[in-house]
Write a protein that holds these residues in place. Structure first.
Motif, PDB file in Angstrom:
ATOM      1  N   ALA A 175      -4.310   8.804  54.113  1.00 40.29           N
ATOM      2  CA  ALA A 175      -3.969  10.114  53.574  1.00 40.29           C
ATOM      3  C   ALA A 175      -4.884  10.569  52.458  1.00 40.29           C
ATOM      4  O   ALA A 175      -4.993  11.742  52.183  1.00 40.29           O
ATOM      5  N   CYS A 222      -4.444  10.101  49.344  1.00 40.16           N
ATOM      6  CA  CYS A 222      -3.681  10.281  48.113  1.00 40.16           C
ATOM      7  C   CYS A 222      -3.499   8.924  47.433  1.00 40.16           C
ATOM      8  O   CYS A 222      -3.524   7.877  48.065  1.00 40.16           O
ATOM      9  N   GLU A 258       3.324  22.728  56.619  1.00 35.04           N
ATOM     10  CA  GLU A 258       1.950  23.108  56.961  1.00 35.04           C
ATOM     11  C   GLU A 258       1.847  24.604  57.225  1.00 35.04           C
ATOM     12  O   GLU A 258       0.864  25.245  56.836  1.00 35.04           O
ATOM     13  N   ASP A 273     -12.227  19.125  55.995  1.00 35.51           N
ATOM     14  CA  ASP A 273     -12.450  17.709  56.286  1.00 35.51           C
ATOM     15  C   ASP A 273     -12.650  17.575  57.799  1.00 35.51           C
ATOM     16  O   ASP A 273     -13.446  18.294  58.379  1.00 35.51           O
ATOM     17  N   LEU A 291      -9.996  17.906  59.768  1.00 34.49           N
ATOM     18  CA  LEU A 291      -8.735  18.454  60.253  1.00 34.49           C
ATOM     19  C   LEU A 291      -8.901  19.789  60.958  1.00 34.49           C
ATOM     20  O   LEU A 291      -8.111  20.130  61.839  1.00 34.49           O
ATOM     21  N   THR A 305      -7.541  20.720  52.300  1.00 36.35           N
ATOM     22  CA  THR A 305      -7.530  19.396  52.930  1.00 36.35           C
ATOM     23  C   THR A 305      -6.492  18.489  52.280  1.00 36.35           C
ATOM     24  O   THR A 305      -5.678  17.849  52.968  1.00 36.35           O
ATOM     25  N   GLU A 306      -6.523  18.434  50.955  1.00 33.38           N
ATOM     26  CA  GLU A 306      -5.609  17.548  50.226  1.00 33.38           C
ATOM     27  C   GLU A 306      -4.153  17.953  50.451  1.00 33.38           C
ATOM     28  O   GLU A 306      -3.279  17.093  50.592  1.00 33.38           O
ATOM     29  N   LYS A 343      -2.948  16.979  53.993  1.00 35.92           N
ATOM     30  CA  LYS A 343      -2.716  15.526  54.035  1.00 35.92           C
ATOM     31  C   LYS A 343      -1.468  15.148  53.250  1.00 35.92           C
ATOM     32  O   LYS A 343      -0.693  14.276  53.666  1.00 35.92           O
ATOM     33  N   ARG A 344      -1.284  15.809  52.108  1.00 36.05           N
ATOM     34  CA  ARG A 344      -0.091  15.513  51.291  1.00 36.05           C
ATOM     35  C   ARG A 344       1.184  15.816  52.073  1.00 36.05           C
ATOM     36  O   ARG A 344       2.114  14.987  52.111  1.00 36.05           O
ATOM     37  N   ARG A 364       1.625  16.064  55.286  1.00 39.76           N
ATOM     38  CA  ARG A 364       1.800  15.151  56.413  1.00 39.76           C
ATOM     39  C   ARG A 364       2.286  13.793  55.948  1.00 39.76           C
ATOM     40  O   ARG A 364       3.134  13.164  56.586  1.00 39.76           O
ATOM     41  N   LEU A 365       1.752  13.327  54.823  1.00 37.03           N
ATOM     42  CA  LEU A 365       2.201  12.040  54.283  1.00 37.03           C
ATOM     43  C   LEU A 365       3.652  12.126  53.846  1.00 37.03           C
ATOM     44  O   LEU A 365       4.455  11.230  54.140  1.00 37.03           O
TER      45      LEU A 365
END
Length: 578
Positions: free
Chosen positions: A22, A24, A289, A376, A378, A407-408, A411-412, A414-415
């Motif tokens: 991820a 993070c 998202e 990224d 994605l 991007t961050e 990912k955040r 999704r995590l």
């Protein structure tokens, strides 16, 4: 929870690879303030190996002294249960080399199976680069001032009547008059706008008396006239000097037109960057998202002023349009970028592609300009203009800042979704776990009382399951558990809640279902397991289920716990009956 148990817990949830992917930082701190888990990203930021961090006091060993107390207060609130989560908390951490890295944290209490707080779980994003961008902005402003101050100045000297006695080359360049055109002429006749003539005349009359005046020995900004009658902004510094018994004015005029343009451009860039940082704050508040996608598109138009923008994400190895600006109605524009593989090329190369004119890619194309920036691996963010030359390098930099944060945030989210799902699901069967059941039950009881509908319970146990484990291995037993869980879910509604209640026990919570329907569902599940038993090759004997049924109605005196006991009792009666 000691570190070894923590690791086993995380491994059982198959979290390590997910957390490291991820990007993070994830840190778990026990009630004793010691680190019990840190992921790969956290180790990279701190520049320590994992074993050098685990067991250390987070506050004493990894925080600068000036923030320790403040961060401890946040930790104590979570440990005491005074806060369920603390978002967007920013503080620096110390690396092995003593460097400060700034982290934006999302902190939540970590609970055990019984809901007792055992520590804190913090996910963080390294925002040090954003800090550096802000410093870079300050440096750019200083450089702009240096450049502006290094320009050549006009030097003009007049006597106390305002007649020019000296006029240098820089003055010729700034004002457009040659030296022979101005020597002996009163200065306010040619470089002072007419509306100020009387004020300048009175100023010289005052100056003639004692070499003083309201703007002498001061630096002011004024507009002067050029020979072509255009006004030019200048920074004017006036001083007095006595030459041959007469007062003279020495004026140093600096053309600040370029500086003004730079200041305006810099202010515009600062305003855009400030609004972009506000956009990042909005993105960090998004919980899904879709929210991130829509916020990104809306803010691009509002903050950066780009009307046509498209956001693509990778799905099943192809780019899918997820969001577009409301003005992006031209299918021709969208197809133009994708048909020429610009989006795919952007993703493959991992860097922004931009042009002032798409004719660089296709001479037959319409004259448009675009920026295509990767999110990224994605996806791709694209902004388009129907005009050539619409974008600058500065625009590209702002879009890249946005895509880095985008991007961050993706990912955040999704995590966080993965972590939420893991927290309430049984990792083996995919059904809900007992902790989630306890949470949802009280809520459904309140809804049942409010809307006057019954709640049904099916308590299910797998007969001879110990024999399955003993004869065929626990690994095969796990497969049987998954098969049974899947069978149960297929035979109830999507709105019903299937829970792994114990080792080989399942509990189904059914909403708005009368008792006679529960009995039909019970029989349907039993019939299904018989069919499954005939088809499966996992075991060599017929598998059966013991099922107990009970119902709870609003208004009855029995507690829900008693209704669950009834279902459990009936399940064991069913088991005895074979």
């Amino acid at each position: 929870m000691d570190p070894s148990k923590e690791d086993k817990f995380l491994e059982s949830l198959n979290m390590h690879s997910l957390i490291d992917f991820a990007g993070c930082i994830l840190v778990i701190i026990g009630k004793d303030k010691k680190v019990t888990f840190i992921n790969k990203k956290g180790c990279e930021v701190l520049e320590y190996r994992k074993e050098e961090i685990i067991g250390k006091d987070w506050f004493e060993d990894f925080l600068p002294s000036e923030v320790k107390e403040k961060v401890r207060e946040v930790f104590e609130k979570l440990i005491k249960g005074e806060a369920q989560e603390i978002k967007y908390f920013e503080n620096p951490v110390l690396t092995r080399r003593g460097e400060k890295r700034y982290i934006l944290w999302h902190n939540t209490p970590l609970k055990d199976e019984r809901g007792r707080i055992k520590g804190t779980l913090s996910t963080g994003i390294d925002i040090t680069d954003r800090k550096k961008v802000e410093e870079k902005l300050k440096e750019a402003q200083i450089r702009a001032e240096i450049i502006a101050n290094s320009t050549r100045d006009a030097i003009v000297i007049t006597d106390d009547d305002g007649k020019v006695t000296f006029w240098n080359k820089a003055a010729e360049k700034i004002f457009g008059y040659a030296e022979n055109e101005v020597i002996g002429e009163r200065i306010y006749h040619f470089i002072v706008p007419e509306k100020y003539h009387e004020n300048v005349k009175r100023g010289f009359e005052e100056f003639k008396k004692a070499g003083k005046g309201p703007i002498v020995e001061k630096i002011i900004e004024v507009f002067s006239l050029r020979k072509d009658k255009k006004e030019v902004p200048v920074e004017l510094s006036l001083s007095s000097v006595n030459m041959e018994g007469k007062w003279h004015v020495v004026g140093i005029a600096r053309d600040i037109a370029r500086r003004k343009r730079m200041e305006e451009a810099l202010k515009k860039y600062q305003d855009r960057l400030k609004r972009l940082h506000e956009t990042v704050d909005f993105l960090q508040r998004c919980n899904t998202e879709d929210e991130v996608y829509k916020t990104t598109i809306n803010e691009i138009k509002k903050v950066l002023g780009f009307d046509l923008c498209f956001l693509y994400l990778m799905e099943d190895e192809s780019l899918v349009l997820k969001a577009a600006s409301s003005s992006s109605t031209s299918e021709e524009v969208k197809c133009l970028l994708l048909d020429r593989d610009i989006a795919e090329k952007t993703l493959k190369e991992g860097k922004s592609i931009w042009t002032k004119d798409v004719k660089e890619f296709d001479r037959e194309a319409a004259p448009i300009s675009f920026i295509s920036s990767p999110i990224d691996k994605l996806g791709v963010l694209q902004v388009v203009s129907p005009e050539a030359g619409a974008f600058t390098r500065e625009d590209v930099e702002l879009i890249e800042i946005l895509t880095n944060h985008l991007t961050e945030e993706i990912k955040r989210i999704r995590l966080e979704k993965k972590l939420r799902d893991m927290a309430i699901h049984d990792p083996l069967t995919g059904t809900y776990n007992r902790y989630y059941f306890n949470e949802i039950l009280s809520r459904e009881i309140k809804r049942s009382k409010r809307y006057k509908y019954p709640i049904g319970f099916l308590m299910i146990d797998i007969n001879r399951f110990k024999e399955v484990n003993d004869r065929f291995s626990h690994l095969l037993g796990d497969k049987v558990l998954k098969e049974v869980a899947s069978l149960i879910k297929r035979n109830v509604r999507d709105t019903d809640i299937v829970v792994r209640f114990g080792g080989d026990e399942f509990l189904v919570l059914l909403l708005q279902v009368e008792r006679k329907i529960l009995d039909k569902i019970k029989e349907r599940i039993k019939n299904e397991i018989k069919v499954w038993g005939k088809k499966t090759h996992l075991i060599d004997f017929p598998l059966t289920l013991a099922i107990g049924v009970s119902s709870w109605y609003p208004g009855e005196k029995r507690k829900v716990e008693e209704v669950l006991k009834e279902a459990d009792f009936k399940m064991y009666e069913d088991k005895k009956a074979g």
